[in-house]
Design a protein around this motif. Structure first.
Motif, PDB file in Angstrom:
ATOM      1  N   ALA A 186     -36.845   3.593  18.057  1.00  0.00           N
ATOM      2  CA  ALA A 186     -37.558   2.731  17.106  1.00  0.00           C
ATOM      3  C   ALA A 186     -37.657   1.297  17.610  1.00  0.00           C
ATOM      4  O   ALA A 186     -38.593   0.581  17.266  1.00  0.00           O
ATOM      5  N   ALA A 224     -44.579   3.905  12.036  1.00  0.00           N
ATOM      6  CA  ALA A 224     -43.681   4.928  11.514  1.00  0.00           C
ATOM      7  C   ALA A 224     -44.353   5.722  10.406  1.00  0.00           C
ATOM      8  O   ALA A 224     -45.138   5.190   9.619  1.00  0.00           O
ATOM      9  N   CYS A 243     -43.241   7.513   7.126  1.00  0.00           N
ATOM     10  CA  CYS A 243     -42.070   7.268   6.278  1.00  0.00           C
ATOM     11  C   CYS A 243     -42.136   8.062   4.979  1.00  0.00           C
ATOM     12  O   CYS A 243     -43.136   8.007   4.253  1.00  0.00           O
ATOM     13  N   MET A 268     -42.877   6.677  15.306  1.00  0.00           N
ATOM     14  CA  MET A 268     -41.579   7.261  14.996  1.00  0.00           C
ATOM     15  C   MET A 268     -41.618   7.839  13.587  1.00  0.00           C
ATOM     16  O   MET A 268     -42.513   7.533  12.805  1.00  0.00           O
ATOM     17  N   GLN A 269     -40.620   8.663  13.270  1.00  0.00           N
ATOM     18  CA  GLN A 269     -40.545   9.223  11.925  1.00  0.00           C
ATOM     19  C   GLN A 269     -39.337   8.640  11.197  1.00  0.00           C
ATOM     20  O   GLN A 269     -38.209   8.768  11.649  1.00  0.00           O
ATOM     21  N   PHE A 270     -39.610   7.951  10.091  1.00  0.00           N
ATOM     22  CA  PHE A 270     -38.569   7.442   9.218  1.00  0.00           C
ATOM     23  C   PHE A 270     -38.297   8.537   8.188  1.00  0.00           C
ATOM     24  O   PHE A 270     -38.933   8.595   7.131  1.00  0.00           O
ATOM     25  N   THR A 304     -33.278   7.302  14.295  1.00  0.00           N
ATOM     26  CA  THR A 304     -34.648   7.205  14.791  1.00  0.00           C
ATOM     27  C   THR A 304     -34.598   6.838  16.269  1.00  0.00           C
ATOM     28  O   THR A 304     -34.298   5.697  16.628  1.00  0.00           O
ATOM     29  N   LYS A 360     -33.366   4.079   6.791  1.00  0.00           N
ATOM     30  CA  LYS A 360     -33.562   5.303   7.563  1.00  0.00           C
ATOM     31  C   LYS A 360     -32.642   5.257   8.781  1.00  0.00           C
ATOM     32  O   LYS A 360     -32.230   4.175   9.224  1.00  0.00           O
TER      33      LYS A 360
END
Length: 432
Positions: free
Chosen positions: A183, A189, A191, A145-147, A180, A177
Motif C-alpha cells: 500500500a 484502493a 474498499c 490495492m484491496q482494503f 495490505t 484496514k
C-alpha cells in the motif's frame, strides 16, 4: 447510482489475431525488449531483499514495462477494447504467459490490481468508472490495492467495522484496514465499508474506490520477523469519497464482495493476469529444490531425491488443476466458487514445498551465511511458510467454501446470521 454485474468473460467470437500469430508476435517483442530474469531471483517467502529505494525503483520499472506492453498492444489481452484491452481469449493470455516465462514482467501490478480490483471494476463499475480507471491500469499508471481485512475481522470479511456515512453527495469513511501488501507505493484502493448497522452483517456493506495518497489515509508499514515491511495497516479518518466512486448499490456490498473474493481466489487462473507459466504461489518450486540440494551437498541423497520428485509432482498437479478449474468455470461445468479448490491446493502445496526445502537444507536451515547460495534464508522461509495459507484468503475459509458452496454440505452454524450487526457482540472496538 444503480449498477448490475456484467459478464467479464472474454467473448467467444473468433479473434482477429490467431493464438499462434499472437504468440509469435509476443515472443519476438519480449526477447527484443525485456531482460532475462536471474534464476530464482525472487524465490522465497516474502524475503526482505531490497532497500526502500530499490523497491521503489523496481515498482517504477514495472510501471514502465506495463506501459511498454500497452504500447506494443500486449497489455489487457482479455480486457474489452472499449477500455484499452485487446478483447482476445484466455488462450492468448496463456500463450503470453508461456512466452514471458524467464523474463522480467510487471509482477506487482498483477495482483491485486488486475485481479481482483480491475475484474471487480469491469463487473460492477459504472461506464464512467471503467473508462476512467481501466485504461490507466493497463498503462501502469494506477496500481490498486484491496482494503478488505481489518484488525478485528480477518477471515470473517463481512464483520468489517470501517464505517461509511452519507453526508450530502459524499461518504465519510472512518476505520482501519490491515495486511495490505504494498500500500505504501500504490495509488488506488477498493474498499469494503459498513453503511448500515441495523441489518445483518452481510446486508449492510458497500464497496467504494478511493485514492490512497490523500488526507485522512495514514499508511503504516508492518515489519515481519524476516525484516520484510511490505504489509501495511491503513487508518482512515474522515476520508471523503464522492458517491460517484461507489461500486454497486448501497448496502449490497456483499454481492460485490462475493465476486471480489472469487476473483481473488482465481488469481492463478484469471484471464486478466499475466503470470509466467509454472509460477509458484510463495516463490518455491521443485526446480529450486534442486538448487537447495546442490548447495547443501545432498543431490545424491535418496531421501532428498524423493523430496525433489514430490515437489515436481506438486508442480505438475498445480498446473493441471489450475487449467481444469479455469476451463470448468468458464464453461460453467464447475460453479465459480470452485476457485477455492485452487486456492486451497496452492496454499498447502507451497507450505509443503517450503518445508521440504528446509528439510533438504539440513543444519543450514538454522544458521547460514549470505554466500551459501540457495540454502541461505531457507530457515526464515520455513518460519513464514504459513503466510501462503493466510494471504489472499485463508485456506480455512477455502475449505468452508468448498464444503458448503461446491459440495453442498450443510452450512456452518452462525449465531450472528439474522441479528442486526449493531447487536452482535464484538471486542473493544465495538460500535455503541
Amino acid at each position: 447510482m444503480t449498477t448490475e454485474p456484467t459478464d467479464t468473460s472474454p467473448a467467444d467470437t473468433a479473434p482477429v489475431e490467431s493464438v499462434e500469430e499472437f504468440r509469435a508476435r509476443a515472443r519476438t517483442w519480449i526477447r527484443a525488449n525485456l531482460q532475462p530474469l536471474v534464476t530464482h531471483a525472487k524465490t522465497g517467502v516474502m524475503r526482505a531483499r531490497l532497500t526502500d529505494d530499490e523497491e521503489l525503483a523496481e515498482v517504477a520499472r514495472e510501471r514502465e514495462i506495463q506501459r511498454m506492453l500497452f504500447d506494443a498492444k500486449l497489455a489487457g489481452i482479455c480486457f474489452p477494447p472499449a477500455y484499452g484491452g485487446l478483447g482476445l481469449s484466455p488462450a492468448h493470455q496463456r500463450a503470453f504467459n508461456e512466452e514471458i516465462t524467464g523474463f522480467e514482467y510487471p509482477s506487482r501490478i498483477q495482483a491485486p490490481t488486475f485481479s481482483p480490483c480491475a475484474a471487480v471494476l469491469l463487473e460492477f463499475g459504472t461506464e464512467e468508472q471503467k473508462l476512467r480507471h481501466i485504461p490507466a491500469i493497463l498503462k501502469g499508471e494506477e496500481i490498486w490495492m484491496q482494503f478488505l481485512s481489518e484488525p478485528g475481522s480477518g477471515s470473517d470479511v463481512a464483520s468489517v467495522t470501517t464505517s461509511a456515512v452519507l453526508e450530502g453527495d459524499d461518504w465519510i469513511l472512518n476505520g482501519s484496514k490491515i495486511w495490505t501488501t504494498g500500500a505504501w507505493w500504490s495509488d488506488w484502493a477498493l474498499c469494503l465499508a459498513r453503511t448500515n448497522w441495523d441489518v445483518s452483517k452481510h446486508r449492510g456493506l458497500t464497496v467504494f474506490i478511493l485514492p490512497i495518497n490523500q488526507d485522512g489515509v495514514d499508511v503504516q508499514r508492518i515489519e515481519m520477523l524476516n525484516g520484510n515491511k511490505e504489509f501495511c495497516q491503513e487508518f482512515l479518518t474522515d476520508v471523503r469519497v464522492p458517491d460517484s466512486d461507489r461500486i454497486g448499490n448501497v448496502d449490497d456490498g456483499w454481492t460485490v464482495g462475493t465476486r471480489w473474493m472469487f476473483h481473488e481466489r482465481m488469481l492463478h487462473n484469471s484471464p486478466f493476469v499475466t503470470m509466467p507459466s509454472g509460477w509458484s504461489y510463495g516463490g518455491v518450486d521443485a526446480t529450486f529444490l534442486v538448487d537447495v540440494a546442490r548447495d547443501a551437498g545432498r543431490l545424491d541423497d535418496p531421501r532428498t531425491r524423493d523430496l525433489i520428485g514430490e515437489g515436481r509432482v506438486l508442480d505438475l498437479v498445480r498446473e493441471a488443476l489450475q487449467t481444469r478449474i479455469s476451463t470448468g468455470v468458464r464453461s460453467r461445468k464447475l460453479p465459480d466458487q470452485s476457485a477455492a479448490i485452487g486456492r486451497l491446493f496452492a496454499g498447502l502445496s507451497s507450505t509443503r514445498v517450503t518445508s521440504m526445502a528446509f528439510d533438504i537444507s539440513g543444519s543450514a536451515g538454522a544458521a547460514w551465511a549470505p554466500d551459501d547460495g540457495a540454502i541461505a534464508e531457507i530457515g526464515t522461509d520455513f518460519l513464514l511458510r504459513q503466510t501462503t495459507c493466510i494471504g489472499g484468503g485463508t485456506t480455512e475459509i477455502a475449505r468452508n467454501v468448498i464444503s458448503e458452496r461446491v459440495l453442498g454440505m450443510p452450512r456452518e452454524a452462525a449465531l450472528d446470521r439474522d441479528r442486526a450487526f449493531r447487536d452482535v457482540p464484538r471486542g473493544g472496538s465495538a460500535r455503541s
